[in-house]
Motif scaffolding. Structure first.
Motif, PDB file in Angstrom:
ATOM      1  N   CYS A 189      46.602  44.382  34.704  1.00  0.00           N
ATOM      2  CA  CYS A 189      46.798  45.416  33.665  1.00  0.00           C
ATOM      3  C   CYS A 189      48.205  46.010  33.690  1.00  0.00           C
ATOM      4  O   CYS A 189      48.569  46.759  32.783  1.00  0.00           O
ATOM      5  CB  CYS A 189      45.793  46.540  33.842  1.00  0.00           C
ATOM      6  SG  CYS A 189      44.113  45.994  34.112  1.00  0.00           S
ATOM      7  N   CYS A 200      48.715  47.069  39.154  1.00  0.00           N
ATOM      8  CA  CYS A 200      47.695  46.053  38.933  1.00  0.00           C
ATOM      9  C   CYS A 200      48.362  44.801  38.356  1.00  0.00           C
ATOM     10  O   CYS A 200      49.032  44.877  37.318  1.00  0.00           O
ATOM     11  CB  CYS A 200      46.630  46.563  37.963  1.00  0.00           C
ATOM     12  SG  CYS A 200      45.415  45.292  37.576  1.00  0.00           S
ATOM     13  N   CYS A 250      42.481  49.597  40.563  1.00  0.00           N
ATOM     14  CA  CYS A 250      42.936  49.813  39.189  1.00  0.00           C
ATOM     15  C   CYS A 250      41.783  50.468  38.436  1.00  0.00           C
ATOM     16  O   CYS A 250      40.667  49.961  38.447  1.00  0.00           O
ATOM     17  CB  CYS A 250      43.281  48.461  38.566  1.00  0.00           C
ATOM     18  SG  CYS A 250      43.601  48.567  36.791  1.00  0.00           S
ATOM     19  N   CYS A 303      40.622  47.829  35.230  1.00  0.00           N
ATOM     20  CA  CYS A 303      39.792  46.636  35.427  1.00  0.00           C
ATOM     21  C   CYS A 303      38.842  46.793  36.615  1.00  0.00           C
ATOM     22  O   CYS A 303      38.050  45.896  36.896  1.00  0.00           O
ATOM     23  CB  CYS A 303      40.664  45.394  35.602  1.00  0.00           C
ATOM     24  SG  CYS A 303      41.687  45.450  37.082  1.00  0.00           S
TER      25      CYS A 303
HETATM   26 ZN    ZN Z   1      43.741  46.355  36.327  1.00  0.00          ZN
END
Ligand code: ZN
Ligand code: PLP
Length: 400
Positions: free
Chosen positions: A25, A22, A6, A9
């Protein structure tokens, strides 16, 4: 075990082909670049083999290819003279097997499917990804499910149906359909290779590598590309990020993503300095292929554009149609309205920013005009009528 990552993050997750998002997220996951040194294999002729080191595949099965890629970079010299522009090129993606850039991503995703032993694939599409996925699915002998927007044009539906996939027209919200396809895919073992699929996106990188080599390893000043879900632009940018990582280049071109004004959620977020895209209620544009009101790759596009000093703009349907006609009339290129947004974007940018004589500009022309015949207006055809008897007189009057 393969991972996906991702970009928000920075966490890595074990690759789950049925849900590449993700969990924290909720953003699409991307294929991480390897730590090993990568190189081009220029002695190979197939694009996937040439750039294999940069792709998420360990080998290429040649029998799955339909001849995607290796598309020409054409010099738009007449357009350049008309507008007193620096050198402008188009990367002509309309000559891909299914007349659209999507084939590059489908080719890689189908290679991945076969290497994982997957037997069922699918896609959610407004049209171009439908025919591309159906054709590659047919070639690979995979059972292919195509979920279509209710208002798909008859031409695109006919083209897709030739490959005999399982076709389902779905009434309802397109954004919701996109996310729902993944849970249904897991239930039925269907790998939905949708617009922001991590393997599809890696396939789009090849276009970027080809542009770089066709310009004799020089970096264009600008690369213009139409944007809808975001996958294509993400792939193009990642190609140049890879080139930078491997030390081929020191900086990236300025990427200009272009949306149709009637469906421009990413351009709106960019213009107001937001880092997240807000979906729009309803798309209204003749550029049907780029009319995703809820672009799943929108936030990644914004992030990459911001990090790399790119631009997202939007253009009106009138500007899109004018650019489509201009490409045909001046350069002999017939593209769909979704694609002429790239030229409309250049015309718009050139009004504001002064282009320098040494700037090299590339427009990625993503799909053929034959895919969107329904938007053309027959009342505008300029055709004379005559008889055999009076043909000579007619031509005499037309020849100056
Ligand atoms: Zn993420
Ligand atoms: C012709 C054409 N150009 C551009 C795009 C935009 O690609 P993306 O949805 O990956 O942003 C599409 C998407 O369907 C398309 O069909």
């Amino acid at each position: 075990m393969e991972n996906l990552e991702c970009i928000f993050c920075q966490k890595k997750y074990p690759m789950d082909i049925f849900n590449p998002f993700c969990p924290e997220c909720q953003e699409p996951l991307l294929y991480p670049s390897p730590s090993k040194k990568r190189k081009f294999s220029l002695e190979k002729t197939s694009p996937l083999e040439k750039f294999l080191d940069f792709l998420p595949l360990s080998k290429i099965a040649p029998n799955l290819s339909l001849g995607e890629g290796n598309t020409p970079l054409l010099n738009l010299n007449r357009l350049r003279e008309n507008f007193n522009f620096p050198p402008v090129f188009i990367k002509n993606e309309t000559v891909n097997p299914l007349a659209c850039f999507k084939d590059r991503g489908t080719a890689v995703a189908v290679q991945k499917a076969q290497s994982l032993g997957i037997k069922r694939i699918g896609t959610v599409s407004t049209g171009n990804m439908a025919s591309s996925t159906a054709a590659y699915g047919a070639k690979a002998g995979l059972e292919t499910f195509v979920l279509l927007k209710n208002d798909i044009s008859t031409d695109k539906l006919l083209m897709t149906s030739m490959f005999s996939p399982i076709l389902v027209k779905v009434e309802g919200d397109y954004g919701e359909l996109f996310y729902k396809s993944f849970s249904l895919g897991r239930k039925h073992n269907i790998y939905f290779m949708n617009s922001v699929d991590p393997f599809r996106i890696e396939g789009y990188k090849v276009t970027g590598f080809e542009i770089f080599l066709q310009l004799e390893s020089r970096i264009p000043q600008y690369i213009f590309a139409p944007v809808s879900s975001g996958g294509h632009l993400i792939g193009l940018m990642r190609a140049f990020l890879d080139l930078k990582k491997e030390g081929f280049i020191q900086h990236l071109p300025s990427f200009v993503g272009v949306q149709a004004r009637g469906c421009s959620p990413i351009a709106q977020a960019y213009a107001s300095g937001k880092s997240k895209v807000k979906r729009i209620k309803k798309a209204k544009t003749i550029a049907h292929s780029i009319s995703n009101p809820d672009p799943p790759g929108g936030n990644i596009v914004l992030e990459l554009i911001r990090e790399n000093k790119g631009i997202i703009l939007d253009v009106s349907d009138k500007e899109i149609l004018k650019a489509q006609k201009m490409l045909a009339e001046l350069e002999g290129i017939f593209c769909e309205p979704a694609s002429s947004t790239a030229l409309a974007g250049l015309l718009k940018l050139s009004e504001k920013d002064k282009l320098k004589p040494n700037d090299r500009i590339v427009l990625v022309i993503t799909g053929s005009g034959l895919k969107a015949m329904d938007i053309l207006d027959p009342s505008r055809i300029n055709v004379r009528e005559t008889t055999i008897l009076s043909l000579e007189k007619t031509l005499d009057s037309l020849v100056e």
